[in-house]
Design an enzyme around this catalytic site. Sequence first.
Site, short mmCIF file in Angstrom:
data_model
loop_
_atom_site.label_atom_id
_atom_site.label_comp_id
_atom_site.label_asym_id
_atom_site.label_seq_id
_atom_site.Cartn_x
_atom_site.Cartn_y
_atom_site.Cartn_z
CD GLU A 3 -2.83 -1.19 2.44
OE1 GLU A 3 -3.17 -0.09 2.91
OE2 GLU A 3 -3.25 -2.27 2.88
CE LYS A 59 -3.55 0.39 -2.70
NZ LYS A 59 -4.57 -0.69 -2.82
NE ARG A 250 -9.17 -7.23 0.61
CZ ARG A 250 -8.09 -6.52 0.29
NH1 ARG A 250 -8.21 -5.48 -0.50
NH2 ARG A 250 -6.90 -6.88 0.72
#
Length: 264
Positions: A3, A59, A250
């Site tokens: 990340e 990213k 997630r």
Amino acid sequence: MPELPDVEVYRQRIDRWAVGGRIQHVHAPEPEILEGVSAQSLGRELDGCRLQRARRHGKFLFLGLDSDQWLVLHFGMTGRLEPFDCAQEAPAHTDFSLELDDGSCVAYVAPRKLGLVTLTDNPDDFIAKRELGVDALGLDQDRFLELAKGRRGSVKCWLMNQQSLAGLGNVYSDEILYRARMHPKTKLSDLNDEALRKLFAARSEVLEISIKADADPRRMPDDFLLPHREADATCPRCDGTISRLKACGRTSYLCPNCQPSNSQ
Ligand SMILES: [Zn+2]
């Protein structure tokens, strides 16, 4: 998954390892990660070029060359950069590597081939084409509040949405929410300005501290969630129990005691 803090650490390392060096040779044994460019044309474009600067957005890492081209790297689920001595064998799972004129090599290593290597002549156009939002590290509080206003959905989905804020994924969104004492499923529209300012401050602290710790969970402060990121671990703040739930598809970790579901 790498990340923003991980990629920022790679940017700083590339600055130390490679910027200023001239590329002698490009090895691209894994064509699967190349996008819109072949291994041959990548070699043609990069061989002999000097690396002039490294820039990050979200990213994505952009390496600027003296040919005015930029090499673009995205690290997918597991990618990382690793230096090695060119006289030695490249690290296992090297998908791409640069050999520099000082005899040093840098490998792009991705055991699960979901990363990306490509070229662009303009990072801003690349960012616009991908519809990436503002970099999550670079923005100020006013812009953060402005971006959050009028948005629907949960705060965690918003933090992870690359089209609004570029750079945050599952792990660091959890970390920011833990620091801000907010439940991941809190509706963004339920957050007033004070709560949004608190969220912004948590974002700043988490990103700054984690980058300083080289994005290494073993070097994070003990009051971070990252060193305790498992179900039934003990919350370092309240001695409660860390639990997990699904948010935005997630697995999210939180302390239900510190982050009650009606928290603001
Ligand atoms: Zn707690």
